[in-house]
Write a protein that holds these residues in place. Structure first.
Motif, PDB file in Angstrom:
ATOM      1  N   TYR A  30      -4.590   2.286  -6.422  1.00 22.95           N
ATOM      2  CA  TYR A  30      -4.534   0.963  -5.695  1.00 22.95           C
ATOM      3  C   TYR A  30      -5.363   1.200  -4.436  1.00 22.95           C
ATOM      4  CZ  TYR A  30      -3.512  -3.144  -3.370  1.00 22.95           C
ATOM      5  OH  TYR A  30      -3.447  -4.646  -2.761  1.00 22.95           O
ATOM      6  N   ASN A  31      -4.541   1.541  -3.474  1.00 19.63           N
ATOM      7  CA  ASN A  31      -5.329   1.444  -2.088  1.00 19.63           C
ATOM      8  C   ASN A  31      -5.920   2.694  -1.595  1.00 19.63           C
ATOM      9  OD1 ASN A  31      -2.402   2.243  -1.768  1.00 19.63           O
ATOM     10  ND2 ASN A  31      -3.153   2.543   0.435  1.00 19.63           N
ATOM     11  N   HIS A  32      -7.227   2.421  -1.113  1.00 17.10           N
ATOM     12  CA  HIS A  32      -7.891   3.720  -0.495  1.00 17.10           C
ATOM     13  C   HIS A  32      -7.442   3.811   0.884  1.00 17.10           C
ATOM     14  CE1 HIS A  32     -10.632   5.023  -3.999  1.00 17.10           C
ATOM     15  NE2 HIS A  32      -9.936   3.729  -4.296  1.00 17.10           N
ATOM     16  N   GLY A  33      -7.127   2.878   1.629  1.00 12.50           N
ATOM     17  CA  GLY A  33      -6.863   2.885   3.222  1.00 12.50           C
ATOM     18  C   GLY A  33      -5.699   1.955   3.306  1.00 12.50           C
ATOM     19  N   ILE A  34      -5.413   1.471   4.488  1.00 17.38           N
ATOM     20  CA  ILE A  34      -4.433   0.567   5.084  1.00 17.38           C
ATOM     21  C   ILE A  34      -4.956  -0.079   6.315  1.00 17.38           C
ATOM     22  CG2 ILE A  34      -2.387   1.967   4.135  1.00 17.38           C
ATOM     23  CD1 ILE A  34      -2.110   3.386   6.844  1.00 17.38           C
ATOM     24  N   CYS A  35      -4.314  -1.166   6.391  1.00 16.77           N
ATOM     25  CA  CYS A  35      -4.628  -2.005   7.559  1.00 16.77           C
ATOM     26  C   CYS A  35      -4.143  -1.537   8.764  1.00 16.77           C
ATOM     27  CB  CYS A  35      -4.634  -3.634   7.126  1.00 16.77           C
ATOM     28  SG  CYS A  35      -2.889  -4.040   7.361  1.00 16.77           S
ATOM     29  N   ASP A  84      -1.784   7.030   1.422  1.00 15.22           N
ATOM     30  CA  ASP A  84      -1.346   7.886   0.381  1.00 15.22           C
ATOM     31  C   ASP A  84      -2.605   8.382  -0.362  1.00 15.22           C
ATOM     32  OD1 ASP A  84      -0.292   9.871  -1.226  1.00 15.22           O
ATOM     33  OD2 ASP A  84       0.932   8.314  -2.335  1.00 15.22           O
ATOM     34  N   ALA A  85      -3.190   9.497  -0.160  1.00 14.78           N
ATOM     35  CA  ALA A  85      -4.280   9.763  -0.867  1.00 14.78           C
ATOM     36  C   ALA A  85      -4.463   9.854  -2.555  1.00 14.78           C
ATOM     37  CB  ALA A  85      -4.769  11.291  -0.344  1.00 14.78           C
ATOM     38  N   CYS A 104       0.833  -1.211  -0.036  1.00  8.13           N
ATOM     39  CA  CYS A 104      -0.179   0.035   0.017  1.00  8.13           C
ATOM     40  C   CYS A 104       0.842   1.424  -0.063  1.00  8.13           C
ATOM     41  CB  CYS A 104      -0.897   0.211   1.174  1.00  8.13           C
ATOM     42  SG  CYS A 104      -2.203  -1.374   1.258  1.00  8.13           S
ATOM     43  N   GLY A 105       0.117   2.174  -0.640  1.00  4.42           N
ATOM     44  CA  GLY A 105       1.138   3.617  -0.687  1.00  4.42           C
ATOM     45  C   GLY A 105       0.614   4.156   0.799  1.00  4.42           C
ATOM     46  N   ILE A 106       1.786   4.973   1.410  1.00  2.81           N
ATOM     47  CA  ILE A 106       1.572   5.548   2.559  1.00  2.81           C
ATOM     48  C   ILE A 106       1.944   7.015   2.732  1.00  2.81           C
ATOM     49  CG2 ILE A 106       1.754   3.345   4.003  1.00  2.81           C
ATOM     50  CD1 ILE A 106       4.770   3.997   4.647  1.00  2.81           C
ATOM     51  N   ASP A 107       1.662   7.661   3.568  1.00  3.15           N
ATOM     52  CA  ASP A 107       1.901   8.944   3.811  1.00  3.15           C
ATOM     53  C   ASP A 107       2.520   9.144   5.008  1.00  3.15           C
ATOM     54  OD1 ASP A 107       2.175  11.883   3.821  1.00  3.15           O
ATOM     55  OD2 ASP A 107       0.481  12.142   2.858  1.00  3.15           O
ATOM     56  N   ALA A 108       3.410   9.190   5.658  1.00  2.00           N
ATOM     57  CA  ALA A 108       4.140   9.372   6.941  1.00  2.00           C
ATOM     58  C   ALA A 108       4.325  10.699   7.607  1.00  2.00           C
ATOM     59  CB  ALA A 108       5.399   8.485   7.051  1.00  2.00           C
ATOM     60  N   THR A 109       3.907  11.035   8.808  1.00  2.00           N
ATOM     61  CA  THR A 109       4.202  12.345   9.387  1.00  2.00           C
ATOM     62  C   THR A 109       5.333  11.889  10.459  1.00  2.00           C
ATOM     63  OG1 THR A 109       1.886  12.824   9.280  1.00  2.00           O
ATOM     64  CG2 THR A 109       3.373  14.332  10.919  1.00  2.00           C
ATOM     65  N   VAL A 110       6.476  12.714  10.089  1.00  2.00           N
ATOM     66  CA  VAL A 110       7.456  12.811  10.598  1.00  2.00           C
ATOM     67  C   VAL A 110       8.196  13.806  11.471  1.00  2.00           C
ATOM     68  CG1 VAL A 110      10.167  11.947  10.486  1.00  2.00           C
ATOM     69  CG2 VAL A 110       8.304  10.737   8.895  1.00  2.00           C
TER      70      VAL A 110
END
Length: 975
Positions: A195-200, A188-189, A171-177
Motif C-alpha cells: 500500500y503506502n510508500h510514505g506518510i503525510c 513502514d517499509a 498507512c502502515g507506520i514504523d514508530a521509534t519509541v
C-alpha cells in the motif's frame, strides 16, 4: 533507490541527521530552540540526543564527508525557523517539551565538487517548493550543542509496527519509541509493496495528537443545562464509575421504553475500533440508529457504483493505464487511497501515462498533471454527456462489451421501464437473428441500437435511449454550460477513445485479457453534490462506452455483483424506522446512512413521519456538526437530546455534550485495523499501543464493553460481535470479558490464521492478487455473456423507485417530498438537469460558485486541530486556510492578498483571508473545510481560519443522502 558509490570513498561517507528540539521553559512566549546533531559513519553511530522526535531527515552523502560549517551555509529553510521562534501561545503549559520532528523530505546524493553541490541544492530547493522549507535546520546547526541523555540513564529504544488512523488511508507506520516516548513515526517499509510508500504530514506528526496538552483526561459532566457556542457548560470532573452509572441508568430507561430513542453516531471512530463493534453495540441494545460518516465524504460515489454494478469500491488500474482522466480526485492531498494513488500515479507517469485533471481549482494533483481543464463547478455532467455524444457519433465505442456485459441492448418501453418476458423477471432484447424480442440466452444476438415494436408498442434499446438523450449535448453546448472550450471536449473524447485501444488484448502471465488502458476516475469531484450519484454514473457510462470496466489499465471494480439487492427497487420505507431516514421514502438508496439527518429529524420528528422522538445520542470520534453544510442546523439538533461524546479533545460536539468521555488515540490502544487494498494487493493489520502519557484508563472498546456489561447485555453483545465480524472459527465467548488486546487476538486469529507474534512483529500480513483474481473474477465472471445479470448502463431501478416514491408521497400527503425534484434525481440516465443543483437555479443574485476541498494538513474537523507541528512549525499555509479567488476577479473587486473578505450565501456570512491565485476559475471561490473551529477547549492555533461549512446550503443528494459540498452560490465582499 539504487546508488553508485566511489569505492575509494566508501569509508569516508558521512550522513548527518539534524533534529530540532523546542522546549518551552519559564517563559512560553519566548521559546528556545535547541539542536541535536546525529552523526552516522560507516563504522559507528553517535546519538547525542535529549528527548527528540524526527520530523524531517536530510541525508547528505558525499565522497569526502561534509563539515558542519558547510552544512550551516547550505540554507534551505528560513520558514520553519521563523515560525518556531514566533510561537506565542501562553496557554501551553510550562516545562512541556515539544519534540519538533522533521519529515523525510529529500535524500540528496552529492559530490563535494561545486557542480555536484549546486545540483544537490537545486534538489533541496524542489523539496522546499513543495510546501515545506528547511532553512532553519542549516542555520541553527552551527549553533547547536549536543543535549545530554536524560538523567544519564540507558535509553530503551523500540521500533513498533502499527497503523495510522488519522484518515481513512490507514498507512502502515514504523514508530521509534525511546523510554516509552514516541519520538518518530516513519512509513513502514514492509508495506510499500502492498500500500503506502510514505506518510503525510498528519501521519508523521501523529504523536503530537497523543502528547497534546489539551487532551481530555477525565470524564466531564455538564452542569449548565443551556447549550450554545457562548454557553459555559460549567464542567465538573466525574469518576469513571459515576459516568458509567449515569449513562447506564439513562440507557436502561430508554431500552425499557423504546430502544430506537438512542442514536449512535460515529465518524473517524469507525476506523479505530472498527464499525463492527458499533453495529454489535446498537444491535444488542435494540436500536436501528447506528449512523456513520460516509455522506460527509463519498457516499454518492458508492451508491452510483451499487446501482450500476451492485457493489462499491473502485480504483484505476494505474500500473497499466496510459491515460487517466481525473475528475476531482485530489490524491496528492486527500483521497481514501491517497498514499497508493500518489505513488503509483507518479510511477505510471514516468512510464508514459498522461494525466488530465478536470476540476475548477488547480489542486495539488492538477498541478502535477499533463493538463488542467478548469470546468465550471457542478457542470461536469454536461461535459461528460457531450464527450459521450462525440464517442457515439464517431462510433468509437466498444460494442461487444456493451452487448455482452451491460444492459445497453435491453428494450425500454415508453414508460421508461425495461420490457420483461412472460415470467415478469427476465429482460428482453431484440434478437437480430430471429428479428424478435427475446431474453438474452445462448443463441440470441442482441441488437445494440435501434427502435422496435414489441406487442404493438414502441420500444428502444437502452443504448438507443442514451444516444437519443445526448443528441443535443453538443460540445458547443458543453462550452456554454461547463465553460470548457468545445474543441477541448472533442479532443479529450477522441483521446479517451484512442488510448482505450478498443478491441485490443494483452497477455499477462499466460492469460489473454481485454486491454483498455484509459480510465476515467473521481472521488468527491463528481459526487459531493446534490446530484452526486448521477454525476458519477455519467463517469461510469463513459468508462462503459470504451469498455474499460475491469479491463487491463481500466477501472477496477471491487467485488462486482456482491450486493445484488441494489439492482432491486428500493423498499422506500414509510414510516421510517431510522432517525437518519436512510432507505426510507425520503432517501431510498441511502445505503451508507445519512450523517447529517438525525440532528434535523430530532427537531421535528413528526414532520418526517418518525414514530418516536430520539432522546439520547452517543457520538464516537466525530465532530459532525462542524463537518457538514449548514452546521448551525446541526447544533440546534444537539440541544434537543442528551449527548454523550467519546473523543480525545474538546471538540465543538463535546462542547454541546452532557457527558464527555476521554478516548485513547491510535498510538495508545489495540485495534484490529482496517486497511486499504489496491487493485493488486490486500492485507490485514493491527495497531498496538506505544505509550500512554496521561495514564488513560479507557478507550471506546472498553467503554462499550462496560456499558453492555452493566446493562446485562454482555453475552448478547459478544454474540452480535461474532455476527458483525463474520467470525467462523475463533469467536468471542459468552460469560467472560475481553481486554482490548484479547479482542484483537480473537479477530487476528480468525481472519488471518496467523500466530499473534506475526502481528506484533510485522503489524500486518499481506497478499498479492493473481492475474485471474484481478481481471477474471469481476465483470468477466459475473456479467459477461447470456443468462447473467448485467452492468446497468440504464438504471431502471431508479425509475421504478420514483414511481413508488410518488405513490407513497401522494397517499400520505408528504410535504417533505418535492416530486418534481425526485423525478429529476431518479432518472435512469444522467441528464443536463443534473448539472443544475438548487442553488444554481435559485441563488441568481449570488455571482460566484463556492466550492470546498481537502488539504493534507488536517482531517475534516477532528483531533489534528491542535497539532503543534501542523499549526505552528510548518508555517501559515498549513496553520490556516484561505479564501482563494482568481487574481483577475480579485483586482476587479479591489481585493489583495491578505485582505479580510466576507463570503455571503443564502445561509449566512463568514469572514476569511483572501488569497489571490491564478489557479482557479474567475467565477469560483474555493475554501478548504478543515479550519476555523470555535470550541474554547481547543488551542488558539486550532481556531485559525475560516469555518466554511456553516454557510454552505444543505441540499443532500435525494438518492444517496450525500451532502452537497460544492453547489452553493455566494457573494465575495472586501470586509
Amino acid at each position: 533507490m539504487s546508488e553508485t558509490r566511489n569505492p575509494s570513498s566508501t569509508n569516508r561517507g558521512i550522513s548527518f541527521s539534524i533534529r530540532v528540539v523546542l522546549p518551552l521553559f519559564q517563559n512560553p512566549a519566548k521559546p528556545k530552540i535547541r539542536m541535536a546533531i546525529s552523526v552516522k559513519t560507516r563504522a559507528k553511530q553517535v546519538w547525542p540526543v535529549d528527548f527528540w522526535m524526527l520530523l524531517t531527515l536530510i541525508k547528505l552523502r558525499g565522497s569526502g564527508g561534509m563539515s558542519m560549517s558547510m552544512i550551516a551555509r547550505m540554507g534551505p529553510t528560513r520558514k520553519i525557523a521563523s515560525n518556531l521562534s514566533k510561537i506565542k501561545d501562553p496557554s501551553l503549559p510550562r516545562l512541556i517539551l515539544f519534540r519538533i520532528s522533521i519529515f523525510v523530505l529529500a535524500e540528496v546524493n552529492m559530490e563535494l565538487g561545486r557542480r555536484g553541490f549546486l545540483k544537490g541544492m537545486s534538489t533541496l530547493g524542489g523539496a522546499a517548493a513543495s510546501g515545506v522549507s528547511l532553512d532553519v535546520i542549516a542555520q541553527a546547526a552551527a549553533k547547536a550543542k549536543a543535549a545530554p541523555k536524560p538523567g544519564g540513564g540507558k535509553l530503551e529504544v523500540k521500533h513498533i509496527k502499527s497503523g495510522c488512523a488519522i484518515c481513512p488511508n490507514f498507512c502502515g507506520i514504523d514508530a521509534t519509541v525511546v523510554n516509552g516516548v514516541v519520538r518518530a513515526i516513519y512509513p513502514d517499509a514492509g508495506r510499500a509493496d502492498y500500500y503506502n510508500h510514505g506518510i503525510c504530514p498528519k501521519g508523521a506528526s501523529g504523536m503530537y495528537n497523543t502528547y497534546d496538552p489539551y487532551r481530555l483526561k477525565k470524564p466531564l459532566k455538564r452542569t449548565n443545562p443551556r447549550k450554545g457556542p457562548n454557553e459555559d457548560p460549567k464542567w465538573v470532573e466525574m469518576s469513571w464509575d459515576d459516568a458509567f452509572k449515569e449513562i447506564t441508568a439513562r440507557l436502561a430507561k430508554i431500552r425499557a421504553d423504546n430502544p430506537s430513542k438512542l442514536v449512535w453516531q460515529h465518524g473517524q471512530g469507525k476506523y479505530l475500533i472498527q464499525e463492527q463493534y458499533c453495529v454489535a453495540f446498537t444491535k444488542a441494545f435494540g436500536t436501528p440508529n447506528m449512523v456513520h460518516r460516509t455522506t460527509a465524504c463519498e457516499a454518492a460515489r458508492h451508491v452510483a457504483d451499487e446501482l450500476t454494478w451492485a457493489s462499491a469500491g473502485i480504483l484505476p488500474d494505474l500500473k497499466y493505464s496510459k491515460l487517466l482522466l481525473n475528475f476531482g480526485a485530489n490524491y496528492h492531498e486527500g483521497e481514501q487511497a491517497s498514499r497508493w494513488l500518489d505513488w503509483q500515479s507518479a510511477m505510471s507517469r514516468e512510464q508514459g501515462m498522461k494525466t488530465i485533471v478536470v476540476e475548477p481549482r488547480l489542486s495539488g494533483v492538477a498541478g502535477k498533471a499533463d493538463e488542467w481543464v478548469p470546468v465550471r463547478p457542478g457542470k461536469d455532467v454536461v461535459m461528460l454527456l457531450a464527450m459521450a455524444k462525440v464517442l457515439i457519433d464517431a462510433g468509437t465505442i466498444d460494442e461487444p462489451f456493451l452487448v455482452e456485459y451491460t444492459n445497453a441492448p435491453q428494450l425500454i418501453g415508453a414508460d421508461g421501464k425495461i420490457l420483461l418476458d412472460a415470467d415478469g423477471k427476465t429482460p428482453l432484447v431484440w434478437d437480430v437473428a430471429s428479428n424478435a424480442a427475446k431474453p438474452y440466452v445462448t443463441g440470441v444476438k442482441p441488437a445494440l441500437k435501434g427502435s422496435y415494436t414489441v406487442a404493438g408498442k414502441p420500444a428502444r434499446t437502452a443504448f438507443q435511449v442514451l444516444a437519443d438523450s445526448v443528441k443535443d449535448m453538443t460540445p458547443q453546448y458543453a462550452e456554454e454550460v461547463a465553460g470548457v472550450p468545445a474543441a477541448t471536449v472533442v479532443r479529450l473524447a477522441q483521446m479517451f477513445a484512442k488510448e482505450a485501444r478498443i478491441g485490443e488484448t494483452i497477455v499477462i502471465d499466460g492469460q489473454t485479457l481485454r486491454y483498455r488502458p484509459a480510465v476515467l476516475y473521481t472521488f468527491r469531484g463528481l459526487s459531493a453534490k446534490e446530484h452526486g450519484v448521477q454525476g458519477w454514473r455519467t463517469g461510469l457510462i463513459l468508462n462503459m462506452l470504451v469498455g474499460s470496466i475491469d479491463a487491463v489499465g481500466g477501472l477496477m471494480l471491487g467485488g462486482a455483483y456482491a450486493r445484488p439487492q441494489y439492482f432491486d427497487v428500493s423498499k422506500c420505507e414509510f414510516p421510517p424506522k431510522r432517525a437518519d431516514l436512510a432507505q426510507s421514502v425520503f432517501f431510498p438508496y441511502a445505503n451508507h446512512h445519512i450523517a447529517q439527518t438525525p440532528n434535523l429529524t430530532v427537531q421535528d420528528p413528526k414532520a418526517w413521519g418518525l414514530p418516536y422522538t430520539p432522546e439520547m445520542q452517543i457520538f464516537y470520534g466525530t465532530n459532525r456538526p462542524v463537518s457538514i453544510p449548514n452546521s448551525w442546523q446541526q447544533f440546534d439538533g444537539l440541544t434537543k437530546t442528551f449527548n454523550v461524546v467519546i473523543d480525545v479533545i474538546m471538540t465543538e460536539s463535546c462542547w454541546y455534550a452532557d457527558i464527555v468521555l476521554p478516548d485513547k488515540t491510535y498510538l495508545e490502544s489495540w485495534h484490529f485495523a482496517p486497511t486499504r487494498g489496491t487493485p493488486d494487493t490486500g492485507h490485514s493489520a493491527i495497531r498496538q499501543p506505544m505509550t500512554n502519557p496521561y495514564n488513560l484508563e479507557h478507550d471506546a472498546y472498553t467503554i462499550m464493553w462496560e456499558l453492555m456489561k452493566r446493562l446485562n447485555l454482555r453475552d448478547k453483545y459478544a454474540e452480535e460481535i461474532n455476527a458483525a465480524w463474520g467470525l467462523k472459527e475463533v469467536k468471542f465467548k459468552p460469560g467472560r470479558d475481553y481486554t482490548t488486546r484479547e479482542g484483537v487476538e480473537v479477530l487476528w486469529a480468525d481472519k488471518t490464521k496467523k500466530e499473534f507474534s506475526v502481528a506484533l512483529e510485522q503489524g500486518f500480513v499481506g497478499s498479492k492478487k493473481s492475474v485471474k483474481s484481478k481481471y477474471l473474477s469481476g465483470a468477466e465472471d459475473k456479467f459477461k455473456g447470456p443468462g447473467k445479470p448485467k452492468i446497468k448502463m440504464y438504471a431502471d431501478q431508479l425509475i421504478e423507485t420514483y414511481y413508488k416514491v410518488e405513490d407513497i408521497a401522494k397517499k400520505n400527503n408528504l410535504a417533505k417530498i418535492d416530486l418534481a425534484k425526485y423525478k429529476i434525481a431518479y432518472s435512469p440516465l444522467p441528464t443536463r438537469d443534473h448539472a443544475f443543483p438548487t442553488p444554481h437555479l435559485e441563488a441568481t443574485d449570488f455571482p460566484f460558485y463556492l466550492i470546498t476541498h481537502k488539504r493534507m494538513y488536517r482531517n475534516q474537523s477532528g483531533f489534528t486541530a491542535n497539532n503543534a507541528i501542523l499549526n505552528q512549525a510548518l508555517g501559515t499555509d498549513a496553520a490556516t486556510n484561505y479564501v482563494q479567488v482568481n487574481k483577475v476577479t480579485a483586482e476587479k473587486l479591489g481585493i489583495k492578498d491578505g485582505d479580510t473578505v466576507t463570503i455571503e450565501t443564502r445561509v449566512g456570512k463568514v469572514k476569511g483571508t483572501a488569497q489571490a491565485v491564478q489557479g482557479i476559475r474567475p467565477d469560483t471561490i474555493a475554501v478548504s473545510y478543515h479550519y476555523g473551529t470555535f470550541s474554547p477547549g481547543l488551542s488558539p492555533a486550532a481556531r485559525n481560519g475560516t469555518w466554511i461549512n456553516q454557510v454552505l446550503e444543505h441540499h443532500p443528494d435525494l438518492i444517496s443522502g450525500h451532502n452537497s459540498f460544492n453547489d452553493t452560490k455566494c457573494k465575495l465582499l472586501k470586509a
